[in-house]
Design an enzyme around this catalytic site. Structure first.
Site, short mmCIF file in Angstrom:
data_model
loop_
_atom_site.label_atom_id
_atom_site.label_comp_id
_atom_site.label_asym_id
_atom_site.label_seq_id
_atom_site.Cartn_x
_atom_site.Cartn_y
_atom_site.Cartn_z
N LYS A 1 0.84 -1.21 0.00
CA LYS A 1 0.00 0.00 0.00
C LYS A 1 0.88 1.25 0.00
CE LYS A 1 -0.18 -0.19 5.06
NZ LYS A 1 -0.98 -0.65 6.20
N ARG B 1 -10.66 -0.24 14.45
CA ARG B 1 -10.64 0.41 13.13
C ARG B 1 -11.61 -0.34 12.23
NH1 ARG B 1 -4.29 1.34 11.64
NH2 ARG B 1 -4.88 -0.34 10.23
N TYR C 1 15.31 30.13 7.48
CA TYR C 1 14.25 31.01 8.01
C TYR C 1 14.31 31.13 9.54
CZ TYR C 1 12.04 30.47 3.42
OH TYR C 1 11.76 30.48 2.09
N MET D 1 10.93 24.24 2.16
CA MET D 1 10.10 23.43 1.27
C MET D 1 10.94 22.59 0.31
SD MET D 1 7.04 24.60 -1.31
CE MET D 1 6.10 25.42 -0.05
C1 PLP Z 1 -0.18 -1.69 6.83
C2 PLP Z 1 -0.79 -2.95 7.25
C3 PLP Z 1 -0.01 -4.10 7.45
C4 PLP Z 1 1.50 -4.09 7.44
O1 PLP Z 1 1.97 -3.60 8.67
P1 PLP Z 1 3.52 -3.56 9.01
O2 PLP Z 1 3.56 -3.10 10.42
O3 PLP Z 1 4.11 -2.55 8.07
O4 PLP Z 1 4.07 -4.91 8.79
C5 PLP Z 1 -0.66 -5.29 7.68
N1 PLP Z 1 -2.01 -5.36 7.74
C6 PLP Z 1 -2.79 -4.26 7.60
C7 PLP Z 1 -4.25 -4.40 7.69
C8 PLP Z 1 -2.21 -3.02 7.37
O5 PLP Z 1 -3.00 -1.94 7.25
#
Ligand code: PLP
Length: 361
Positions: free
Chosen positions: A33, A127, A254, A302
């Protein structure tokens, strides 16, 4: 401009092998992802499939379909869906759909084609996933749709909160009960998975039939304990684009948060918060130039940062390494995370599109 994130695909393959050994060869879904945590979804997906990943995982369906469009044929699960997303392209593309609640299941069942779904239970994280009150309804409805040939329930899964041994045990127990309820409803899920990298490594009882590996595959630890044998896969670097000699008490960047304490040399490195560097790491984050590590002088802007290199002979064109593999003398993503008050996940994932990805291996 050659702001560059060099991604070592050999390191990624080798990390997967190290994790496989460390998890007693439990089959792995590699999580790609968010553009593979910033590393580049398509090249990483191809590399890990070659290296034996059984599955790929993405949050969004669009991410999964991008992989399909690039010719990645491996099994993919996607689990985070907008309320009005069209499931038909995922079904047609052979992408498994993570399903978290009954109305979502109905939308999947109503979409054209026969979907493969993996039902997600909330074992405590709060979640995604059906909670205890929705789970029975979800598995019973899924079993009915499966009997009618509208979909196939391939998996049952959940996600850990990494909130300590007691919370892990409670989540494992809740998950096991949910799995039993699914079986009692007549489902026979071939895939059962709960653990991400942290659980896979630290909690053997959470491995079930597959582990979902993200951060470890990229060579970083999921927590404060290093994982032996992993190699950070991303090296972020840029050339020094300007060098100037300045007197003592010269303000830098800055707000003049930094002032030189002696006559010195300032090197300008063209990477900034637009490229994903956390501005909150200003003043503390490391940069290595010609094998020596310095702290960023003053505020991260930036597009650029300034490094006070003292009397070191730094020239325009020398390469500045912001983070990479400490075994190669680079600062680590963990040091950047500590300087910014965040986690290594965020450091690599936020590296933006202006940074060219280059691949080795
Ligand atoms: C991102 C994610 C993972 C991977 O988690 P890591 O800690 O990076 O290994 C696994 N399962 C779900 C549902 C996730 O959202």
């Amino acid at each position: 401009m050659t702001r560059e994130a060099l991604v070592d695909l050999d390191a990624i393959r080798s990390n997967l092998a190290v994790l496989s050994t460390a998890t007693a060869a439990t089959p792995a879904m590699v999580i790609v992802k968010a553009n593979a945590y910033g590393h580049g979804a398509v090249p990483v997906a191809r590399a890990v499939v070659e290296a034996g990943a059984a599955w790929l995982g993405t949050a969004d369906l669009a991410e999964a379909l991008e992989l399909r469009a690039a010719g990645v044929a491996a099994p993919i699960l996607a689990w985070l869906h907008e309320p009005d997303v069209d499931f038909a392209p995922a079904i047609e593309g052979g992408v498994d759909i993570g399903v978290s609640y009954p109305q979502q299941l109905e939308r999947v069942a109503a979409a054209s084609g026969r979907a493969f779904v993996q039902l997600k239970v909330d074992s405590g994280l709060g979640r995604n996933g059906a909670d205890a009150t929705q789970w029975l309804e979800l598995v019973e409805a899924a079993a009915a749709h499966q009997r009618a040939g509208r979909l196939v329930v391939r998996g049952v899964w959940s996600h850990l909160a990494n909130a300590g041994p007691e919370a892990d045990a409670a989540q494992i127990a809740t998950f096991t009960e949910a799995l039993e309820a699914a079986r009692a409803a007549g489902l026979e899920p071939e895939l059962v998975h709960l653990a991400a990298t942290a659980g896979a490594l630290r909690v053997p009882a959470s491995r079930f039939g597959m582990v979902r590996l993200g951060i470890g595959v990229y060579g970083l630890s999921p927590d404060d304990t290093p994982v032996p044998g992993l190699t950070p896969a991303m090296t972020l670097s840029a050339p020094v684009v300007a060098v100037k000699h300045v007197p003592a008490n010269h303000g830098v960047s800055y707000g003049f948060d930094y002032r030189t304490t002696a006559p010195t040399t300032l090197a300008l490195v063209p990477v900034g918060y637009a490229d994903g560097l956390p501005r909150s790491a200003s003043g503390g984050a490391p940069v290595a130039i010609n094998g020596r590590t310095y702290r960023i002088a003053g505020r991260i802007a930036m597009d650029q940062v300034v490094v006070d290199v003292g009397d070191a002979p730094v020239s325009v064109g020398d390469r500045a390494v912001l983070f990479g593999d400490p075994a190669m003398g680079a600062p680590s993503a963990d040091e950047w995370a500590a300087a910014a008050g965040t986690i290594n996940y965020e450091i690599v994932t936020r590296i933006g599109p202006r940074v060219a990805r280059r691949y080795r291996g």
